[in-house]
Design a protein around this motif. Structure first.
Motif, PDB file in Angstrom:
ATOM      1  N   ILE A 160      78.608  95.898  54.316  1.00  0.00           N
ATOM      2  CA  ILE A 160      77.224  96.489  54.314  1.00  0.00           C
ATOM      3  C   ILE A 160      77.328  97.087  52.999  1.00  0.00           C
ATOM      4  O   ILE A 160      76.227  96.938  52.065  1.00  0.00           O
ATOM      5  CB  ILE A 160      76.938  97.214  55.235  1.00  0.00           C
ATOM      6  N   CYS A 161      78.191  97.731  52.593  1.00  0.00           N
ATOM      7  CA  CYS A 161      78.209  98.468  51.266  1.00  0.00           C
ATOM      8  C   CYS A 161      78.357  97.613  50.151  1.00  0.00           C
ATOM      9  O   CYS A 161      77.507  97.779  48.770  1.00  0.00           O
ATOM     10  CB  CYS A 161      79.310  99.471  51.193  1.00  0.00           C
ATOM     11  N   HIS A 162      78.914  96.569  50.133  1.00  0.00           N
ATOM     12  CA  HIS A 162      78.935  95.517  48.965  1.00  0.00           C
ATOM     13  C   HIS A 162      77.705  94.992  48.863  1.00  0.00           C
ATOM     14  O   HIS A 162      77.078  94.656  47.817  1.00  0.00           O
ATOM     15  CB  HIS A 162      80.046  94.546  49.093  1.00  0.00           C
ATOM     16  N   GLY A 163      77.109  94.558  49.975  1.00  0.00           N
ATOM     17  CA  GLY A 163      75.657  93.820  49.955  1.00  0.00           C
ATOM     18  C   GLY A 163      74.625  94.894  49.217  1.00  0.00           C
ATOM     19  O   GLY A 163      74.117  94.659  48.259  1.00  0.00           O
ATOM     20  N   VAL A 164      74.555  96.363  49.513  1.00  0.00           N
ATOM     21  CA  VAL A 164      73.775  97.225  49.232  1.00  0.00           C
ATOM     22  C   VAL A 164      74.104  97.520  47.495  1.00  0.00           C
ATOM     23  O   VAL A 164      73.354  97.670  46.780  1.00  0.00           O
ATOM     24  CB  VAL A 164      73.871  98.526  49.818  1.00  0.00           C
TER      25      VAL A 164
ATOM     26  N   ILE B  33      79.811  86.744  50.906  1.00  0.00           N
ATOM     27  CA  ILE B  33      78.575  87.643  51.708  1.00  0.00           C
ATOM     28  C   ILE B  33      77.440  87.051  51.281  1.00  0.00           C
ATOM     29  O   ILE B  33      77.114  86.866  50.157  1.00  0.00           O
ATOM     30  CB  ILE B  33      78.707  89.109  51.590  1.00  0.00           C
ATOM     31  N   ALA B  34      76.515  86.560  52.088  1.00  0.00           N
ATOM     32  CA  ALA B  34      75.098  86.056  51.844  1.00  0.00           C
ATOM     33  C   ALA B  34      74.091  87.142  52.011  1.00  0.00           C
ATOM     34  O   ALA B  34      74.154  87.836  53.302  1.00  0.00           O
ATOM     35  CB  ALA B  34      74.846  84.769  52.577  1.00  0.00           C
ATOM     36  N   LEU B  35      73.175  87.150  51.189  1.00  0.00           N
ATOM     37  CA  LEU B  35      72.049  88.376  51.197  1.00  0.00           C
ATOM     38  C   LEU B  35      70.929  87.816  51.201  1.00  0.00           C
ATOM     39  O   LEU B  35      70.463  86.724  50.942  1.00  0.00           O
ATOM     40  CB  LEU B  35      72.453  89.390  49.802  1.00  0.00           C
TER      41      LEU B  35
ATOM     42  N   SER C 186      66.229  91.409  50.265  1.00  0.00           N
ATOM     43  CA  SER C 186      66.076  92.670  50.342  1.00  0.00           C
ATOM     44  C   SER C 186      67.403  93.424  50.051  1.00  0.00           C
ATOM     45  O   SER C 186      67.681  94.571  50.158  1.00  0.00           O
ATOM     46  CB  SER C 186      65.299  93.299  51.318  1.00  0.00           C
ATOM     47  N   GLY C 187      68.488  92.491  49.836  1.00  0.00           N
ATOM     48  CA  GLY C 187      69.803  93.002  49.882  1.00  0.00           C
ATOM     49  C   GLY C 187      70.573  93.180  51.159  1.00  0.00           C
ATOM     50  O   GLY C 187      71.649  93.715  51.275  1.00  0.00           O
ATOM     51  N   GLN C 188      69.909  92.715  52.419  1.00  0.00           N
ATOM     52  CA  GLN C 188      70.445  92.992  53.545  1.00  0.00           C
ATOM     53  C   GLN C 188      71.420  91.699  53.843  1.00  0.00           C
ATOM     54  O   GLN C 188      71.362  90.520  53.341  1.00  0.00           O
ATOM     55  CB  GLN C 188      69.537  92.791  54.832  1.00  0.00           C
ATOM     56  N   VAL C 189      72.750  91.915  54.643  1.00  0.00           N
ATOM     57  CA  VAL C 189      73.639  90.912  54.776  1.00  0.00           C
ATOM     58  C   VAL C 189      72.997  89.760  55.841  1.00  0.00           C
ATOM     59  O   VAL C 189      72.629  90.283  56.904  1.00  0.00           O
ATOM     60  CB  VAL C 189      74.910  91.632  55.397  1.00  0.00           C
ATOM     61  N   GLU C 190      73.016  88.741  55.291  1.00  0.00           N
ATOM     62  CA  GLU C 190      72.435  87.465  56.354  1.00  0.00           C
ATOM     63  C   GLU C 190      73.648  86.984  57.020  1.00  0.00           C
ATOM     64  O   GLU C 190      73.712  86.731  58.273  1.00  0.00           O
ATOM     65  CB  GLU C 190      71.714  86.543  55.533  1.00  0.00           C
TER      66      GLU C 190
ATOM     67  N   VAL D  91      74.532 104.440  47.417  1.00  0.00           N
ATOM     68  CA  VAL D  91      73.154 104.187  47.848  1.00  0.00           C
ATOM     69  C   VAL D  91      72.800 104.525  49.109  1.00  0.00           C
ATOM     70  O   VAL D  91      71.766 105.321  49.943  1.00  0.00           O
ATOM     71  CB  VAL D  91      72.777 102.775  47.537  1.00  0.00           C
ATOM     72  N   LEU D  92      73.600 104.098  50.432  1.00  0.00           N
ATOM     73  CA  LEU D  92      73.489 104.288  51.564  1.00  0.00           C
ATOM     74  C   LEU D  92      73.567 105.897  51.891  1.00  0.00           C
ATOM     75  O   LEU D  92      72.693 106.161  52.814  1.00  0.00           O
ATOM     76  CB  LEU D  92      74.469 103.627  52.317  1.00  0.00           C
TER      77      LEU D  92
END
Length: 261
Positions: free
Chosen positions: A85-89, A112-114, A117-121, A254-255
């Motif tokens: 999650i952190c890498h995506g954000v 990781i696929a995003l 909006s930067g959310q992990v798919e 960011v989180l």
């Protein structure tokens, strides 16, 4: 995002500990130090050193999120979150156009696929085997008696990469030792090592169907030979930002700014 407040992210990896600070939605500082044998001490040190570097009082930090394999050792963090999650954000914060991440750390690798909006798919992770990780490259560099940070440049002069068939790090090391004994060019062996590692990491990227633009994070992203091998394997351009090692810590910061206080 709350204005005029400072948020911190701390990423405790197997090799390095990273910290990042965000103020008013902007990155104001990052730091990378060796994790050493004690992740608790590493977390405390990387945070205190970054505060000293940026001249910020610990009391002025509103919230802290920890991530990485040692995230639960950061007792002073408000929350611990997974590195996926952190890498995506983090990637989205630095470049909102990014749709894919290839993260190669010391002990594991991830794709990781995003979404937009930067959310992990989707994601795939190799954390059971050292092949394709920083540890794999470290073992090979030692066998070749080459500094780890020299691998990337040395491989650039190869025109005929050696073929390394073993996936297992131990067996691949034996292959490399045999190649050295057979007087194969060091540059060719290194290029072959990169191709072998890229095959392992590339399979993760293929599994999650990464879409461009793709960014590479983790300490291995600083290895130009590895980036080139991955580009060749996947047939896409791979970007490397200014903060490949700090990306997870930036995402954690960011989180932290999104936590309800």
């Amino acid at each position: 995002m709350v204005k005029h407040m400072i948020f911190a992210g701390i990423d405790i990896g197997s090799i390095t500990a990273k910290a990042a600070l965000i103020k008013n939605g902007k990155l104001i500082g990052t730091l990378v130090i060796p994790t050493g044998y004690n992740p608790v001490t590493a977390g405390e040190k990387v945070f205190s050193d970054l505060l000293a570097q940026t001249k910020i009082n610990p009391k002025d930090v509103t919230a802290i999120v920890a991530t990485g394999y040692g995230r639960n050792s950061v007792a002073f963090a408000d929350k611990a979150m997974t590195e996926i999650i952190c890498h995506g954000v983090g990637a989205h914060f630095l470049n909102p156009k990014i749709r894919g991440i290839i993260d190669v750390g010391g002990q594991d690798s991830k794709a990781i696929a995003l979404d937009t909006s930067g959310q992990v798919e989707n994601f795939a992770m190799n954390d059971k085997c050292a092949a394709g990780t920083g540890r794999f490259l470290e073992v090979m560099a030692k066998a070749l008696e080459v500094e780890l940070n020299e691998l990337g440049n040395m491989s650039q002069s190869s025109n005929a990469p050696s073929k390394i068939s073993s996936i297992c790090t131990v067996f691949a090391e034996s292959e490399v030792i045999s190649m050295i004994a057979g007087q194969q060019k060091r540059e060719d062996i290194i290029a072959g090592i990169h191709e072998s590692a890229a095959a392992r990491v590339g399979s993760l990227a293929t599994k999650v169907k990464l879409q461009s633009p793709v960014i590479m994070t983790g300490g291995v992203a600083k290895n130009k030979g590895m980036v080139k091998a991955l580009e060749s394997r996947l047939g896409i351009e791979i970007l490397v930002g200014d903060f490949p090692q700090e990306n997870g810590a930036i995402g954690a910061a960011v989180l932290a700014s999104r936590l309800k206080r």
